[in-house]
Scaffold this motif. Structure first.
Motif, mmCIF file in Angstrom:
data_model
loop_
_atom_site.group_PDB
_atom_site.id
_atom_site.type_symbol
_atom_site.label_atom_id
_atom_site.label_comp_id
_atom_site.label_asym_id
_atom_site.label_seq_id
_atom_site.Cartn_x
_atom_site.Cartn_y
_atom_site.Cartn_z
ATOM 1 N N ASN A 614 0.825 -1.221 0.000
ATOM 2 C CA ASN A 614 0.000 0.000 0.000
ATOM 3 C C ASN A 614 0.854 1.263 0.000
ATOM 4 O O ASN A 614 0.580 2.223 -0.733
ATOM 5 C CB ASN A 614 -0.888 0.014 1.253
ATOM 6 N N GLN A 641 -4.736 -3.580 -8.410
ATOM 7 C CA GLN A 641 -5.632 -4.711 -8.204
ATOM 8 C C GLN A 641 -5.358 -5.851 -9.179
ATOM 9 O O GLN A 641 -5.389 -7.028 -8.795
ATOM 10 C CB GLN A 641 -7.086 -4.257 -8.336
ATOM 11 N N LYS A 645 -2.968 -7.425 -6.543
ATOM 12 C CA LYS A 645 -4.083 -7.739 -5.634
ATOM 13 C C LYS A 645 -4.107 -6.817 -4.409
ATOM 14 O O LYS A 645 -4.457 -7.220 -3.297
ATOM 15 C CB LYS A 645 -4.006 -9.199 -5.153
ATOM 16 N N GLU A 647 -5.890 -3.736 -2.745
ATOM 17 C CA GLU A 647 -7.135 -2.988 -2.835
ATOM 18 C C GLU A 647 -6.851 -1.501 -2.583
ATOM 19 O O GLU A 647 -6.269 -1.131 -1.567
ATOM 20 C CB GLU A 647 -8.126 -3.496 -1.784
#
Length: 779
Positions: A614, A641, A645, A647
């Motif tokens: 992130n 994404q 993967k 979010e």
């Protein structure tokens, strides 16, 4: 004839003592009584010794009670008997009543106190013995060195070492081994090695003690060299020494596990060659070695070959599967353990709780915990620690309440865990109640509890209370210093953080990686470039330059102080780069406006096989936003994404909305906002509204302002930003209307702050903007 008869009976008694022939000895005792020889002090002394050695001290004490005459040997014999059966209080009474005492008398009592764990009393007795002018023997010194090792009384031990050399007892093998063990336990490994080298003929105890000391100080290779020397000199290698070296071969955090396992396999081979593979203690040590190295396949082979595993064996296996996050396998083993008839103990349940927590299944851990009828404090702490590790701090606090309801007395570990949970949840009032419990339990002076109290109050903004707790601790360790320095940093009191850091160093407290990371964060937040360079120099001197956390803090400091090249030098010099390091450098480029370099570094990171997280995406998307790299930003945002993967969170959406807005693609940005899961966050609309000023898009600006006002009617931000849009288009009448609406709704504008560094000191200024036509002041 009488004398010959006495000597003959004495010889027979000596034989009974050596062979522990209790029945024959009693027959001799009867003969002594019949022949009238019971008045002979010499024979009575032998009888006391005989009964003591044959585990029948009651008869020996009776012999002493009826003796018509007693000499020093009589008193020493009964004193030795009382010490042997742990009747130390009676032994002290006898010692005090002795009309004459010699070295043997003192040795008996000193040795008894040491063996029974009262090491402080043993040292006290030794001091009294020396003050009476008696010279200690090798028995005395062996007991004293053992006591010093347990109490970590290294200074007293050194004095005794000097006396041992003076009286010539240092060459005795028992004294030498006790001396070596003392230095090893006190982690004075250099002295331990010297003591070992001074020994004329070290035995297996000597080698084992030295290997243990080297293991505790993490000098693995040297410990293995000692084992090789032990093998080479043909010293007796027994199961104990093999178990000791297996402890060296267990992996610790930060170690090379593969290398440790290879050494362990070699020791395993030696144990088979020497015929110790069936020794129960050694087999458990092998199990432990393989389990701690994560090699559960090898552990399973050994475990399956055990004829009857003990509860220790089962516990090692359960803990081993817990370490590799296989909770189901650990549960299966526990079921097999019960089925085999081996009753689980508390360690079993603690290991099972730990296995469940490490596997992320705290619910199972709680189920195991609830099976304990009367859990000990260790079990309560294990469950508390489990909740804390998975950040279920509310559950930890509830469990602590249950501990109180059950009247279980908490220890420092209990209180530290629950205080940490209160700090994480910012529950100051709850933390104050726990603080009261620490005072009631008289644990407020514990450094572990103290550091957690400092953290609790610091994170709640009560820095002065945290500081008073720090000053109130009788002793402070590096954790306490780190906690109070981090507290100042957390509350933007950087100057005090620096003062404490400097005081800490002046008191010869060595900074840790956390200390340096915290103080570098202070430099970064306030752009203290001069102080940052000084800290960098100290880091180089202390050898922390290759530490991941220190390295990332240095990169952050240099970039925030405007020296991106300095940050790049640190990044390039790091021998090991994890995701944190890559993120920090990408973020440094982004902050400094080097968007192209940030994107290039991100692509390099991907090519090297690093998985972005992130934070990586926030850093690189920020770079794209600030440098107008729209196509790169969209490419990276879409890959989050699809390829990784990850979010997208609010921060990621904010970055891409800002990127589109700066490029004038306002309608696309608005459409994206309305599709977002977090479209009700005001930050997103503020970013869009700010972009409208650049491109004079009044329609999108009005819609964004309406959304902001619906979310927070009392905020001044939408008014100010909308006024900026109107002023950029020269619509001064609209600006006036916005100001009137603001005035009517009693909405005020917040003050702005600016900071500068002058002569290595920080200066601040506060300003209010009243000129609505000067768009640079607005927002």
């Amino acid at each position: 004839m009488w004398k010959q008869n006495r000597e003959y009976i004495a010889n027979l008694l000596e034989f009974c003592i050596k062979s522990k022939s209790h029945k024959d000895g009693k027959l001799l005792h009867a003969r002594i009584i019949r022949t009238g020889l019971c008045s002979q002090t010499f024979l009575s002394n032998r009888l006391i010794d005989f009964y003591s050695k044959c585990d029948n001290p009651k008869y020996g004490l009776h012999v002493f009670d009826v003796m018509p005459e007693r000499d020093v040997f009589s008193w020493n014999s009964v004193l030795s008997t009382l010490c042997a059966v742990n009747r130390l209080q009676d032994a002290c009474l006898v010692f005090d009543e002795m009309p004459q005492r010699n070295v043997v008398s003192w040795n008996n009592l000193i040795s008894a106190f040491a063996k029974n764990g009262d090491h402080g009393k043993a040292l006290e007795m030794y001091g009294s013995m020396i003050s009476e002018g008696l010279v200690p023997t090798h028995f005395t010194l062996a007991s004293i060195f053992s006591a010093c090792g347990v109490l970590l009384e290294i200074d007293f031990g050194r004095l005794c070492h000097c006396l041992a050399i003076k009286v010539g007892a240092d060459q005795n093998i028992f004294v030498g081994n006790a001396l070596l063990s003392m230095y090893a336990k006190c982690k004075c490994i250099g002295d331990a090695i010297h003591a070992f080298e001074e020994m004329a003929a070290p035995n297996e105890v000597s080698f084992t003690a030295l290997m243990g000391g080297l293991k505790e100080t993490r000098r693995v290779e040297e410990a293995l060299e000692v084992f090789k020397l032990m093998h080479k000199t043909k010293a007796c290698i027994d199961a104990v020494s093999l178990s000791s070296i297996l402890g060296v071969c267990t992996r610790r955090e930060g170690d090379d596990g593969l290398q440790r396992k290879m050494h362990g396999k070699s020791v395993h081979s030696v144990s088979i060659k020497l015929g110790f593979h069936n020794d129960f203690h050694l087999v458990n040590s092998l199990l432990d070695m393989y389990a701690k190295n994560g090699d559960m396949d090898s552990a399973e082979i050994i475990f399956q070959n055990m004829s009857k595993p003990s509860v220790v064996s089962w516990n090692i296996m359960i803990a081993g599967y817990g370490e590799i996050y296989k909770c189901e396998k650990a549960m299966e083993l526990m079921g097999r353990m019960v089925f085999s008839g081996c009753q689980p103990d508390e360690v079993t349940f603690i290991n099972m709780i730990a296995a469940s927590v490490k596997s992320g299944n705290v619910k199972v851990g709680r189920q195991v915990f609830d099976k304990l009828v009367s859990p000990s404090l260790i079990s309560w702490n294990a469950m508390l620690s489990g909740y804390s590790q998975v950040e279920k701090h509310d559950e930890a606090i509830m469990l602590f309440r249950e501990i109180q309801f059950r009247n279980v007395k908490p220890d420092s570990t209990t209180l530290a865990i629950v205080l940490a949970s209160c700090a994480e949840m910012a529950l100051l009032e709850c933390g104050k109640q726990v603080h009261a419990v620490t005072l009631k339990a008289n644990l407020n002076s514990d450094v572990y509890v103290g550091s957690c109290l400092i953290t609790l109050y610091s994170r709640s903004g009560e820095v002065d209370i945290a500081k008073s707790i720090f000053h109130g601790l009788p002793e402070v360790d590096i954790v306490c210093w780190n906690s109070v320095i981090a507290g100042f940093s957390h509350n933007s009191r950087e100057k005090e953080a620096f003062n404490f850091f400097n005081i800490m160093r002046r008191r010869n407290m060595c900074p840790t990686q956390f200390s340096y990371a915290t103080i570098l964060s202070c430099c970064a937040k306030q752009s203290f470039a001069f102080q940052g360079r000084q800290v960098h120099a100290q880091i180089l001197k202390d050898g922390f330059i290759n530490d991941i956390f220190v390295g990332s803090a240095l990169i952050d400091m240099y970039c925030k102080c405007g020296n991106v090249e300095g940050g790049q030098e640190i990044f390039d010099a790091m021998p090991m780069k994890n995701t944190v390091i890559w993120n920090e450098m990408i973020h440094g480029y982004a902050q400094s406006g080097f968007g192209g370099k940030a994107v290039h570094l991100y692509d390099c990171m991907i090519r090297e096989g690093r998985k972005p997280d992130n934070i990586t995406f926030i850093a690189v998307l920020t770079a794209c936003s600030h440098s107008g790299l729209v196509s790169e930003g969209i490419r990276i945002f879409e890959s989050m994404q699809i390829d990784y993967k990850v979010e997208p969170l609010l921060d990621h959406y904010t970055c891409i909305i800002d990127t589109l807005g700066r490029a004038g693609r306002l309608n696309e940005a608005e459409m994206l906002i309305r599709r977002m899961p977090c479209k009700d966050d005001p930050v997103i609309w503020e970013v869009l509204l700010s972009s409208c000023r650049i491109y004079s898009n009044i329609l999108v600006a009005k819609r964004a302002a309406e959304e902001l006002l619906s979310l927070n009617p009392r905020s001044s931000t939408p008014y100010v930003l909308l006024a900026n849009v109107y002023s950029s288009m020269g619509k001064w009448e609209e600006v006036r209307k916005v100001r009137e609406i603001m005035h009517d709704n009693k909405v005020g504008k917040d003050a702005g702050y600016s900071w500068t560094e002058r002569n290595n000191e920080l200066e601040g200024s506060q300003s209010y903007c009243h000129d609505w036509e000067v768009s640079n002041c607005l927002g």
